[in-house]
Write a protein that holds these residues in place. Structure first.
Motif, PDB file in Angstrom:
ATOM      1  N   GLY A  62      13.340  18.147 -20.530  1.00  0.00           N
ATOM      2  CA  GLY A  62      12.753  16.820 -20.393  1.00  0.00           C
ATOM      3  C   GLY A  62      13.870  15.803 -20.251  1.00  0.00           C
ATOM      4  N   VAL A  63      13.551  14.528 -20.469  1.00  0.00           N
ATOM      5  CA  VAL A  63      14.531  13.460 -20.281  1.00  0.00           C
ATOM      6  C   VAL A  63      14.555  12.555 -21.500  1.00  0.00           C
ATOM      7  N   SER A  64      15.649  11.808 -21.617  1.00  0.00           N
ATOM      8  CA  SER A  64      15.770  10.758 -22.627  1.00  0.00           C
ATOM      9  C   SER A  64      15.560   9.411 -21.955  1.00  0.00           C
ATOM     10  N   ILE A  65      14.549   8.670 -22.406  1.00  0.00           N
ATOM     11  CA  ILE A  65      14.280   7.353 -21.855  1.00  0.00           C
ATOM     12  C   ILE A  65      15.348   6.376 -22.341  1.00  0.00           C
ATOM     13  N   LYS A  66      15.838   5.561 -21.447  1.00  0.00           N
ATOM     14  CA  LYS A  66      16.871   4.603 -21.817  1.00  0.00           C
ATOM     15  C   LYS A  66      16.350   3.649 -22.884  1.00  0.00           C
ATOM     16  N   GLY A  67      17.053   3.619 -24.014  1.00  0.00           N
ATOM     17  CA  GLY A  67      16.644   2.773 -25.118  1.00  0.00           C
ATOM     18  C   GLY A  67      15.448   3.292 -25.886  1.00  0.00           C
ATOM     19  N   GLY A  68      15.032   4.541 -25.613  1.00  0.00           N
ATOM     20  CA  GLY A  68      13.846   5.092 -26.260  1.00  0.00           C
ATOM     21  C   GLY A  68      14.062   6.505 -26.750  1.00  0.00           C
ATOM     22  N   ALA A  69      13.005   7.310 -26.656  1.00  0.00           N
ATOM     23  CA  ALA A  69      13.006   8.649 -27.238  1.00  0.00           C
ATOM     24  C   ALA A  69      13.503   9.685 -26.236  1.00  0.00           C
ATOM     25  N   SER A  70      13.990  10.802 -26.774  1.00  0.00           N
ATOM     26  CA  SER A  70      14.351  11.946 -25.944  1.00  0.00           C
ATOM     27  C   SER A  70      13.156  12.886 -25.831  1.00  0.00           C
ATOM     28  N   TRP A  71      13.319  13.935 -25.015  1.00  0.00           N
ATOM     29  CA  TRP A  71      12.274  14.931 -24.790  1.00  0.00           C
ATOM     30  C   TRP A  71      10.965  14.296 -24.290  1.00  0.00           C
ATOM     31  N   GLN A  72      11.108  13.423 -23.313  1.00  0.00           N
ATOM     32  CA  GLN A  72       9.956  12.840 -22.632  1.00  0.00           C
ATOM     33  C   GLN A  72       9.825  13.490 -21.253  1.00  0.00           C
ATOM     34  N   ASP A  91      26.522  34.954 -12.213  1.00  0.00           N
ATOM     35  CA  ASP A  91      27.546  35.886 -12.690  1.00  0.00           C
ATOM     36  C   ASP A  91      27.086  36.377 -14.058  1.00  0.00           C
ATOM     37  N   ASP A  92      27.785  37.349 -14.614  1.00  0.00           N
ATOM     38  CA  ASP A  92      27.449  37.782 -15.965  1.00  0.00           C
ATOM     39  C   ASP A  92      27.533  36.591 -16.913  1.00  0.00           C
ATOM     40  N   ASP A  93      26.413  36.264 -17.555  1.00  0.00           N
ATOM     41  CA  ASP A  93      26.333  35.195 -18.555  1.00  0.00           C
ATOM     42  C   ASP A  93      26.552  33.801 -17.983  1.00  0.00           C
ATOM     43  N   LEU A  94      26.506  33.639 -16.669  1.00  0.00           N
ATOM     44  CA  LEU A  94      26.656  32.325 -16.052  1.00  0.00           C
ATOM     45  C   LEU A  94      25.453  32.054 -15.154  1.00  0.00           C
ATOM     46  N   TYR A  95      24.822  30.884 -15.372  1.00  0.00           N
ATOM     47  CA  TYR A  95      23.592  30.528 -14.673  1.00  0.00           C
ATOM     48  C   TYR A  95      23.718  29.122 -14.102  1.00  0.00           C
ATOM     49  N   LYS A  96      22.795  28.815 -13.155  1.00  0.00           N
ATOM     50  CA  LYS A  96      22.710  27.444 -12.664  1.00  0.00           C
ATOM     51  C   LYS A  96      21.256  27.051 -12.497  1.00  0.00           C
ATOM     52  N   LEU A  97      21.029  25.752 -12.576  1.00  0.00           N
ATOM     53  CA  LEU A  97      19.710  25.170 -12.344  1.00  0.00           C
ATOM     54  C   LEU A  97      19.879  24.006 -11.386  1.00  0.00           C
ATOM     55  N   GLU A  98      19.237  24.108 -10.217  1.00  0.00           N
ATOM     56  CA  GLU A  98      19.297  23.041  -9.212  1.00  0.00           C
ATOM     57  C   GLU A  98      18.198  22.025  -9.498  1.00  0.00           C
ATOM     58  N   ILE A  99      18.590  20.805  -9.795  1.00  0.00           N
ATOM     59  CA  ILE A  99      17.632  19.721 -10.008  1.00  0.00           C
ATOM     60  C   ILE A  99      17.654  18.853  -8.757  1.00  0.00           C
ATOM     61  N   SER A 100      16.634  18.993  -7.920  1.00  0.00           N
ATOM     62  CA  SER A 100      16.609  18.314  -6.618  1.00  0.00           C
ATOM     63  C   SER A 100      15.150  18.088  -6.205  1.00  0.00           C
ATOM     64  N   PRO A 101      14.899  17.230  -5.225  1.00  0.00           N
ATOM     65  CA  PRO A 101      15.870  16.462  -4.425  1.00  0.00           C
ATOM     66  C   PRO A 101      16.538  15.326  -5.189  1.00  0.00           C
ATOM     67  N   SER A 102      16.002  14.987  -6.366  1.00  0.00           N
ATOM     68  CA  SER A 102      16.634  14.010  -7.241  1.00  0.00           C
ATOM     69  C   SER A 102      16.103  14.256  -8.647  1.00  0.00           C
ATOM     70  N   ILE A 103      16.787  13.710  -9.626  1.00  0.00           N
ATOM     71  CA  ILE A 103      16.315  13.824 -11.008  1.00  0.00           C
ATOM     72  C   ILE A 103      14.941  13.182 -11.149  1.00  0.00           C
ATOM     73  N   ARG A 104      14.761  12.039 -10.542  1.00  0.00           N
ATOM     74  CA  ARG A 104      13.486  11.327 -10.661  1.00  0.00           C
ATOM     75  C   ARG A 104      12.323  12.178 -10.117  1.00  0.00           C
ATOM     76  N   GLU A 105      12.508  12.784  -8.965  1.00  0.00           N
ATOM     77  CA  GLU A 105      11.433  13.576  -8.377  1.00  0.00           C
ATOM     78  C   GLU A 105      11.237  14.900  -9.122  1.00  0.00           C
ATOM     79  N   VAL A 113      10.826   3.656 -14.521  1.00  0.00           N
ATOM     80  CA  VAL A 113      11.281   4.404 -15.693  1.00  0.00           C
ATOM     81  C   VAL A 113      12.753   4.732 -15.516  1.00  0.00           C
ATOM     82  N   GLU A 114      13.575   4.311 -16.450  1.00  0.00           N
ATOM     83  CA  GLU A 114      15.003   4.589 -16.392  1.00  0.00           C
ATOM     84  C   GLU A 114      15.385   5.491 -17.556  1.00  0.00           C
ATOM     85  N   ILE A 115      16.311   6.390 -17.304  1.00  0.00           N
ATOM     86  CA  ILE A 115      16.704   7.366 -18.313  1.00  0.00           C
ATOM     87  C   ILE A 115      18.216   7.328 -18.508  1.00  0.00           C
ATOM     88  N   ASP A 116      18.672   7.880 -19.638  1.00  0.00           N
ATOM     89  CA  ASP A 116      20.116   7.996 -19.859  1.00  0.00           C
ATOM     90  C   ASP A 116      20.529   9.417 -20.238  1.00  0.00           C
TER      91      ASP A 116
END
Length: 278
Positions: A62-72, A91-105, A113-116
Motif C-alpha cells: 500500500g502507500v503512505s499518505i503525505k501527512g497521514g497514515a501508512s498502509w492506505q 536470481d537466487d534470492d533476488l526479486y523485482k517488482l515493476e510498478i508501472s505505468p506510474s505509482i499513481r496508476e 491524493v499525494e503520498i510520501d
C-alpha cells in the motif's frame, strides 16, 4: 563500570551501528508518484525466512499518505494470490517488482491524493503462515529538487574511530551536490548519487550535511549527527553487591548494570538528562 550522578533520568540504549545495503532498493532511487519505479528485494538480507525459498513471492503493498497514515490503498487482501502482485525472480534470492505505468496508476490513487512512501511486506505463496518480511518502506518524493541522506541513518549512529562513516546520498534535478562535515566542505559533484567514505580523526560528535543545488539558487539539505567512539574501552570488574538493573547508591548516584549474552552486542550506550540526551 560508570557511576552516573543524577536526580532525574530516563535511559535509552543505543547499540553500535552495523551498516549494510538494505533488503529493498529501487530504480530510480527517489521515485515520484507520476513515474514508474522498479523495486528490488534481496531475500538474503534478513528476508524473514524467504532466503532459499523456492515458491512464488507476493507483495502485500500500500502507500503512505503525505501527512497521514501508512498502509492506505492496499492492493487486495492478505493471501490473495490472484490479486496481489507477484514478484519476478531474477536470481537466487533476488526479486523485482515493476510498478508501472506510474505509482499513481498502479495503486489506483485519485488525483489530488499525494503520498510520501510505499509500504511492503513480501510473503510466500502459502495461504497460512507463509514466510514473510517485516514491514518495508520506500520513500516517494515530489517532482523537482530533492535530496535524501540514506546513510548514516537512525538515532545518532555510533562508529569506531578506525571505521569509515559511509555517506550515501541521492538527489533529483540537482545541478550539484555537496557534503559538509562540521560545516567544512569535503566533497562536491554534479552527480545525482553520491557514496562517500569519511574517516574521523578524533572521537566525538560528527555533524553531516548534504546539500543539493538547483536552478536559480534553490537548495535542499539533509543532515544528521553521528558519534565517533574511542577504539579502546576501559574494562573494570562489577562493583561488589551490584545486581542487574538500577542500583541506587544515594539520592544522587546510581550504578546501572546491563546484562547481555556474549557476542550479541559489542557496546551499549546510555543517554539521559545526565548527558543532555546525547
Amino acid at each position: 563500570m560508570k557511576i552516573f550522578k543524577t536526580t532525574l533520568f530516563f535511559i535509552i540504549l543505543a547499540l553500535i551501528s552495523f551498516h549494510s545495503r538494505g533488503q529493498i532498493t529501487t530504480d530510480p532511487r527517489l521515485p515520484t508518484i507520476d513515474s514508474p519505479v522498479t523495486v528490488y528485494f534481496d531475500a538474503t538480507m534478513g528476508g524473514g525466512g524467504l532466503e532459499g525459498y523456492t515458491g512464488d513471492v507476493y507483495a502485500h503493498t500500500g502507500v503512505s499518505i503525505k501527512g497521514g497514515a501508512s498502509w492506505q490503498h492496499v492492493i487486495g487482501d492478505w493471501g490473495e494470490n490472484d490479486v496481489q502482485p507477484m514478484l519476478t525472480r531474477i536470481d537466487d534470492d533476488l526479486y523485482k517488482l515493476e510498478i508501472s505505468p506510474s505509482i499513481r496508476e498502479f495503486y489506483d490513487l485519485p488525483q489530488g491524493v499525494e503520498i510520501d512512501g510505499l509500504n511492503f511486506v513480501f510473503r510466500g505463496e502459502e495461504e497460512h503462515s507463509p514466510p514473510q518480511t517485516e514491514d518495508l518502506f520506500v520513500e516517494v518524493v515530489e517532482p523537482g529538487l530533492n535530496i535524501v541522506l540514506f546513510s548514516p541513518g537512525g538515532l545518532q549512529p555510533v562508529y569506531r574511530i578506525s571505521s569509515p562513516v559511509l555517506i550515501d546520498v541521492a538527489a533529483t534535478e540537482a545541478e550539484s551536490v555537496t557534503i559538509e562535515i562540521d560545516n567544512e566542505l569535503i566533497f562536491e559533484t554534479n552527480e545525482q548519487d553520491v557514496v562517500y567514505e569519511y574517516y574521523a580523526e578524533e572521537p566525538g560528535d560528527l555533524h553531516i550535511r548534504a546539500t543539493a543545488y538547483g536552478e536559480d539558487g534553490e537548495t535542499k539539505s539533509a543532515e544528521t549527527t553521528v558519534y565517533i567512539m574511542q577504539e579502546e574501552v576501559a574494562e573494570q570488574p562489577l562493583p561488589p553487591g551490584a545486581i542487574n538493573g538500577i542500583n541506587y547508591i544515594d539520592d544522587n548516584t546510581v550504578t546501572l548494570v546491563l546484562h547481555d549474552p556474549p557476542a550479541l552486542k559489542e557496546f551499549v550506550f546510555v543517554i539521559g538528562d545526565m548527558n543532555d540526551w546525547t
